[in-house]
Write an enzyme that holds these catalytic residues in place. Structure first.
Site, mmCIF file in Angstrom:
data_model
loop_
_atom_site.group_PDB
_atom_site.id
_atom_site.type_symbol
_atom_site.label_atom_id
_atom_site.label_comp_id
_atom_site.label_asym_id
_atom_site.label_seq_id
_atom_site.Cartn_x
_atom_site.Cartn_y
_atom_site.Cartn_z
ATOM 1 N N ASP B 11 0.856 -1.186 0.000
ATOM 2 C CA ASP B 11 0.000 0.000 0.000
ATOM 3 C C ASP B 11 0.888 1.230 0.000
ATOM 4 O O ASP B 11 1.833 1.314 0.784
ATOM 5 C CB ASP B 11 -0.878 0.025 1.260
ATOM 6 C CG ASP B 11 -2.025 -0.968 1.165
ATOM 7 O OD1 ASP B 11 -2.161 -1.617 0.108
ATOM 8 O OD2 ASP B 11 -2.782 -1.095 2.145
ATOM 9 N N ASP B 130 -13.561 -6.737 -5.374
ATOM 10 C CA ASP B 130 -13.702 -7.034 -3.943
ATOM 11 C C ASP B 130 -15.074 -7.664 -3.744
ATOM 12 O O ASP B 130 -16.082 -7.077 -4.137
ATOM 13 C CB ASP B 130 -13.613 -5.753 -3.102
ATOM 14 C CG ASP B 130 -12.217 -5.136 -3.152
ATOM 15 O OD1 ASP B 130 -11.262 -5.839 -3.538
ATOM 16 O OD2 ASP B 130 -12.094 -3.936 -2.822
#
Lengths: 197, 251
Positions: B11, B130
């Site tokens: 990230d 997702d």
């Protein structure tokens, strides 16, 4: 010094980064006159073969490239452009190699694109000097060049046996991405830079 | 033989790595270039950077980061987060990214997949999905699982493939963070429904979970973050273990 054909098809940044890591000088080829400045020529390329060929034609460099006598290296779509024809856009290409570029057959129970690290079995060739046979290189493509024993210098398997690398006289070409294939890929770029005219 | 890929995910925010990273011998764990280099040395096959930079103004730092990574890294990498147009994607391609991953922008405007595939080729376009199991079955979720849509996960993945996705990155929100293993059942369904590569994500806690996902499903790659960042799984050991199960890996 290496000249990169700058025809607007692809990720040149990764290629120039790899050459920088290897301390190899390079420049961009935009015109026919630029071809004179360099000892080795790389034709990069990603994306659609017909679109790439159109862009290459727009540079007006096709005939000059075909008549080159110095070492030339095509990479990925840059390799496919050196063949006779591609099924991608049903397009006529440079025809330096009388070979056809075909779409992988999903009937072979394979996923398309062929994406990832695959083993390459090569023949004795300057380009692969210092690299272990069966080393894996990074491939990402949906179209492949049919295996032909005359021009094939390296082979890979994905549903079918195809040419991972080909050579004809001063023209060399790789289906995989040497600039993304770890140390072995970098070695290939280095080897190319030392090939004598 | 084509190897199964192991992909650490990082990230990044404002050009820096975030989330705990617990690497030995790392002078600056916030430097994505150092971290990427370490992973490449360990034998990672590919990297994914997920950009969580909040403001559009700071996107310039992301471009600079991508360039810095591309200068050093000799393996492929994908960048995702905040890409909603062909222009966004082109800037990343020109900075050396091998693939881009799109998620909510594709759900909001599916034609984006087609536009990107036509402009740069399908190999450049990863569609990240997702998913969460609900009373209505597996549904696509946005905003890190917080926002449910009405899209059936499997139907959306098939649509993404037909629009020109070159790869699917499937994260199970039910498994993500649990360290209880990947969602093999759903991944198996997805792999039998489409003909493009699939990356499994969400749930990796131990080596056996990777063995499980590669033996029980036809996924092409497995992605994880914390187990790699905290050194709970080391990539060379993981690959050696996978090899003993006959799973093709790059050693």
């Amino acid at each position: 010094m290496i000249g990169i054909v700058n025809y607007g098809a692809g990720n040149i940044f990764s290629l120039t980064s790899a050459l920088q890591r290897l301390n190899l000088d390079y420049g961009m080829i935009n015109t026919e006159a630029d071809l004179e400045k360099y000892s080795h020529i790389i034709i990069p390329g990603v994306g659609h073969a017909a679109a790439a060929m159109k862009k290459l034609e727009q540079t007006g460099l096709v005939n000059a490239l075909k008549s080159l006598k110095k070492p030339v290296l095509g990479i990925c779509v840059g390799m496919q452009l050196l063949t006779q024809h591609s099924e991608e856009g049903d397009v006529k290409l440079m025809n330096i190699f009388p070979l056809r570029t075909k779409l992988f057959d999903k009937q072979q129970n394979i996923k398309i694109p062929h994406m990832g690290w695959n083993n390459v079995e090569f023949k004795n060739n300057l380009l692969f000097e210092g690299v272990d046979n069966q080393t894996q290189f990074y491939f990402v493509h949906s179209y492949f060049i049919e295996y032909n024993p005359i021009f094939d210098i390296a082979t890979a398997n994905y549903g079918i046996r195809f040419s991972a690398a080909i050579q004809k006289d001063n023209f060399y070409a790789l289906q995989f991405h040497p600039e993304k294939s770890g140390a072995a890929g970098e070695r290939l770029l280095k080897n190319f830079s030392t090939i004598k005219q | 033989m084509l190897s199964k890929r192991i992909i650490p995910c990082l990230d990044v925010k404002d050009g820096r790595t975030v989330k705990g990273v617990n690497f030995v011998d790392l002078k600056d764990a916030g430097d994505p270039v150092q971290l990427a280099w370490q992973y490449a040395q360990q034998g990672a096959d590919e990297l994914v950077f997920l950009d969580i930079t909040a403001t559009h103004e700071k996107r310039g730092t992301t471009i600079e980061m991508v360039k810095a990574v591309a200068r050093q890294l000799n393996i492929p990498f994908t960048i995702g987060g905040g890409i909603s147009s062909v222009a966004d994607a082109e800037a990343l391609l020109n900075s050396g990214a091998d693939k881009i991953s799109i998620n909510s922008a594709a759900v909001r405007r599916p034609a984006l997949i087609q536009e990107l595939a036509e402009a740069f080729g399908v190999q450049f376009v990863v569609v990240a999905v997702d998913t969460k199991l609900t009373g209505q079955g597996n549904l696509v979720h946005l905003n890190g699982g917080r926002l449910a849509t009405e899209l059936d996960t499997l139907s959306w993945i098939k649509e993404a493939e037909s629009l020109g996705a070159g790869e699917i990155l499937l994260t199970s929100m039910d498994h993500d963070g649990t360290k209880q293993g990947f969602d093999c059942r759903l991944l198996d369904q997805v792999c039998s429904s489409i003909n493009i590569p699939v990356i499994a994500s969400g749930g990796a806690g131990k080596t056996a979970h990777f063995t499980e996902v590669f033996t029980q499903t036809a996924v092409d790659a497995a992605l994880a973050a914390s187990v790699f960042h905290f050194g709970e799984i080391n990539i060379p050991d993981l690959k050696k273990e996978l090899k003993t199960y006959g799973i093709p890996v790059r050693l």
